[in-house]
Design a protein around this motif. Structure first.
Motif, PDB file in Angstrom:
ATOM      1  N   HIS A 174       0.830  -1.202   0.000  1.00 21.56           N
ATOM      2  CA  HIS A 174       0.000   0.000   0.000  1.00 21.56           C
ATOM      3  C   HIS A 174       0.865   1.253   0.000  1.00 21.56           C
ATOM      4  CE1 HIS A 174      -3.264   2.720   0.840  1.00 21.56           C
ATOM      5  NE2 HIS A 174      -2.669   3.143   1.942  1.00 21.56           N
ATOM      6  N   VAL A 175       1.982   1.228   0.719  1.00 18.72           N
ATOM      7  CA  VAL A 175       2.906   2.362   0.732  1.00 18.72           C
ATOM      8  C   VAL A 175       3.586   2.504  -0.624  1.00 18.72           C
ATOM      9  CG1 VAL A 175       5.013   3.281   1.782  1.00 18.72           C
ATOM     10  CG2 VAL A 175       3.273   2.213   3.220  1.00 18.72           C
ATOM     11  N   LEU A 176       3.926   1.383  -1.253  1.00 22.08           N
ATOM     12  CA  LEU A 176       4.607   1.415  -2.543  1.00 22.08           C
ATOM     13  C   LEU A 176       3.680   1.783  -3.694  1.00 22.08           C
ATOM     14  CD1 LEU A 176       6.776  -1.839  -2.209  1.00 22.08           C
ATOM     15  CD2 LEU A 176       7.474   0.510  -1.759  1.00 22.08           C
ATOM     16  N   GLU A 177       2.375   1.737  -3.446  1.00 17.16           N
ATOM     17  CA  GLU A 177       1.410   1.991  -4.527  1.00 17.16           C
ATOM     18  C   GLU A 177       1.547   3.389  -5.097  1.00 17.16           C
ATOM     19  OE1 GLU A 177      -3.335   1.130  -5.364  1.00 17.16           O
ATOM     20  OE2 GLU A 177      -2.562   1.204  -3.310  1.00 17.16           O
ATOM     21  N   ARG A 178       2.034   4.340  -4.286  1.00 15.80           N
ATOM     22  CA  ARG A 178       2.184   5.720  -4.770  1.00 15.80           C
ATOM     23  C   ARG A 178       3.185   5.815  -5.913  1.00 15.80           C
ATOM     24  NH1 ARG A 178       4.932   8.019   0.677  1.00 15.80           N
ATOM     25  NH2 ARG A 178       3.309   6.653   1.501  1.00 15.80           N
ATOM     26  N   PHE A 179       4.097   4.820  -6.028  1.00 16.47           N
ATOM     27  CA  PHE A 179       5.103   4.848  -7.086  1.00 16.47           C
ATOM     28  C   PHE A 179       4.603   4.183  -8.366  1.00 16.47           C
ATOM     29  CE2 PHE A 179       7.463   4.706  -3.014  1.00 16.47           C
ATOM     30  CZ  PHE A 179       8.076   5.936  -3.100  1.00 16.47           C
ATOM     31  N   LEU A 181       3.962   1.105  -9.270  1.00 15.60           N
ATOM     32  CA  LEU A 181       4.735  -0.052  -9.722  1.00 15.60           C
ATOM     33  C   LEU A 181       3.815  -1.090 -10.358  1.00 15.60           C
ATOM     34  CD1 LEU A 181       7.023  -0.480  -6.573  1.00 15.60           C
ATOM     35  CD2 LEU A 181       7.533   0.797  -8.657  1.00 15.60           C
ATOM     36  N   ASN A 182       4.357  -1.824 -11.276  1.00 17.15           N
ATOM     37  CA  ASN A 182       3.589  -2.869 -11.959  1.00 17.15           C
ATOM     38  C   ASN A 182       3.675  -4.164 -11.150  1.00 17.15           C
ATOM     39  OD1 ASN A 182       2.080  -4.249 -13.854  1.00 17.15           O
ATOM     40  ND2 ASN A 182       3.846  -4.678 -15.180  1.00 17.15           N
ATOM     41  N   ILE A 183       3.012  -4.170  -9.983  1.00 16.72           N
ATOM     42  CA  ILE A 183       3.037  -5.340  -9.104  1.00 16.72           C
ATOM     43  C   ILE A 183       1.617  -5.604  -8.604  1.00 16.72           C
ATOM     44  CG2 ILE A 183       5.414  -4.960  -8.347  1.00 16.72           C
ATOM     45  CD1 ILE A 183       4.320  -3.747  -5.774  1.00 16.72           C
ATOM     46  N   ASP A 184       1.442  -6.793  -8.037  1.00 16.18           N
ATOM     47  CA  ASP A 184       0.174  -7.138  -7.408  1.00 16.18           C
ATOM     48  C   ASP A 184       0.172  -6.553  -5.995  1.00 16.18           C
ATOM     49  OD1 ASP A 184      -2.116  -8.210  -6.436  1.00 16.18           O
ATOM     50  OD2 ASP A 184      -1.471 -10.306  -6.493  1.00 16.18           O
ATOM     51  N   TYR A 185      -0.824  -5.721  -5.678  1.00 13.09           N
ATOM     52  CA  TYR A 185      -0.860  -5.035  -4.390  1.00 13.09           C
ATOM     53  C   TYR A 185      -1.600  -5.827  -3.318  1.00 13.09           C
ATOM     54  CZ  TYR A 185       1.023  -1.037  -6.885  1.00 13.09           C
ATOM     55  OH  TYR A 185       1.830  -0.219  -7.627  1.00 13.09           O
ATOM     56  N   LYS A 186      -1.934  -7.074  -3.610  1.00 15.43           N
ATOM     57  CA  LYS A 186      -2.565  -7.927  -2.609  1.00 15.43           C
ATOM     58  C   LYS A 186      -1.535  -8.407  -1.586  1.00 15.43           C
ATOM     59  CE  LYS A 186      -6.671  -7.873  -4.536  1.00 15.43           C
ATOM     60  NZ  LYS A 186      -7.085  -9.019  -5.335  1.00 15.43           N
ATOM     61  N   CYS A 187      -2.015  -8.799  -0.426  1.00 16.34           N
ATOM     62  CA  CYS A 187      -1.169  -9.250   0.682  1.00 16.34           C
ATOM     63  C   CYS A 187      -0.316 -10.448   0.281  1.00 16.34           C
ATOM     64  CB  CYS A 187      -2.048  -9.613   1.875  1.00 16.34           C
ATOM     65  SG  CYS A 187      -1.173 -10.396   3.239  1.00 16.34           S
ATOM     66  N   ASP A 188       0.951 -10.444   0.666  1.00 13.88           N
ATOM     67  CA  ASP A 188       1.855 -11.554   0.361  1.00 13.88           C
ATOM     68  C   ASP A 188       1.455 -12.831   1.084  1.00 13.88           C
ATOM     69  OD1 ASP A 188       3.599 -10.450  -1.480  1.00 13.88           O
ATOM     70  OD2 ASP A 188       4.946  -9.633   0.036  1.00 13.88           O
ATOM     71  N   PHE A 189       0.745 -12.710   2.204  1.00 17.00           N
ATOM     72  CA  PHE A 189       0.360 -13.895   2.974  1.00 17.00           C
ATOM     73  C   PHE A 189      -0.930 -14.517   2.452  1.00 17.00           C
ATOM     74  CE2 PHE A 189       2.590 -11.999   6.955  1.00 17.00           C
ATOM     75  CZ  PHE A 189       3.822 -12.413   6.461  1.00 17.00           C
ATOM     76  N   CYS A 190      -2.001 -13.723   2.423  1.00 19.54           N
ATOM     77  CA  CYS A 190      -3.307 -14.290   2.063  1.00 19.54           C
ATOM     78  C   CYS A 190      -3.650 -14.109   0.593  1.00 19.54           C
ATOM     79  CB  CYS A 190      -4.410 -13.677   2.922  1.00 19.54           C
ATOM     80  SG  CYS A 190      -4.701 -11.909   2.609  1.00 19.54           S
TER      81      CYS A 190
END
Length: 278
Positions: A174-179, A181-190
């Protein structure tokens, strides 16, 4: 101590003590230049908008400087600033070298310590995280929140995770979303919900199960039922029945699992704690 202005203007772009004009990662200050009223970058440009050559500099200012000193200053000036100043006229007739610089009630040109200046700035600056957590948890004793991690004998790596969580700068997605980035912003655990700090360390199903295992273990060992809530994890632990530094070790375990592509695991955590104690 350097004081900077946010209202940037290339026509008032100072040479000295400027965070952008540095040599060997340090800002510059040459007293003989300053005393001869060489203060602004714009003064070092010729009529065509280019930086003065060494010969042009000596002819214009009539002060003796070495080629090395010239190279240090001119090589440190960002080329982007030179472009902004191209063909500009810089008037230095109204520059007062004796002008006072006031921060709060202190003139920093007088003898004063960095501590005095820092105290003034800190009194008027409130971390943004304070408003965020106060909206969620209400009244918080912030004096305890800022200092409590330093009261325990835990490593700096553990303290750093706690510090980043409290200040909301821990690099969850969520913090990195401001940049953008072309990534999945879902939780790494669930992998189901957006990964925020509160979700990762407390609300995620895997983290909650981990905290329940910790609660059951602590309750079994010391007797009273110990409950962990978001305040205890994010701000500071208020229960006096167990050592408060344990919470920092638990959040550090969750941190390590995130970056190791693992899930929080109670048995792994207990093994880590006992191994370090032996």
């Amino acid at each position: 101590m350097l004081a900077y202005k946010h209202n940037f203007s290339p026509h008032r772009y100072f040479l000295w003590n400027n965070k952008d004009i540095r040599f060997k990662n340090k800002s510059l200050f040459f007293r003989n230049w300053f005393e001869n009223k060489i203060i602004l970058v714009g003064q070092l440009l010729n009529e065509d908008g280019y930086l003065l050559s060494y010969g042009e500099f000596i002819y214009k200012f009539k002060i003796p400087i070495t080629p090395k000193e010239y190279a240090i200053v001119f090589d440190a000036i960002p080329r982007g600033v030179v472009s902004l100043l191209n063909s500009s006229v810089v008037d230095v007739s109204n520059i007062d070298l004796h002008e006072n610089i006031i921060i709060g009630n202190i003139n920093i040109k007088d003898k004063c310590s960095n501590k005095q200046i820092r105290n003034i700035v800190c009194d008027t600056t409130i971390p943004s995280a304070r408003f965020f957590w106060s909206n969620i948890y209400g009244d918080i004793q912030w004096g305890n929140a800022w200092k409590i991690a330093n009261k325990y004998c835990i490593s700096n790596k553990v303290k750093e995770v706690s510090f980043k969580m409290l200040h909301r700068i821990y690099p969850v997605k969520h913090v990195l979303e401001r940049f953008k980035l072309n990534i999945d912003y879902k939780c790494d655990f669930c992998g189901m919900e957006k990964e925020t700090i509160l979700h990762l360390f407390f609300a995620c199903i895997y983290s909650r199960m981990f905290w329940i295992d910790i609660k059951n273990f602590v309750t079994k060992e010391i007797g009273p039922v110990v409950l962990f809530n978001g305040f205890d994890i994010m701000i500071y632990f208020r229960n006096s029945d167990i050592d408060k530094d344990v919470v920092y070790l638990i959040t550090f375990h969750i941190h390590k699992c995130k970056w190791s592509n693992l899930k929080p695991n109670f048995f792994h955590f207990i093994n880590e704690v006992y191994v370090k104690q032996l």
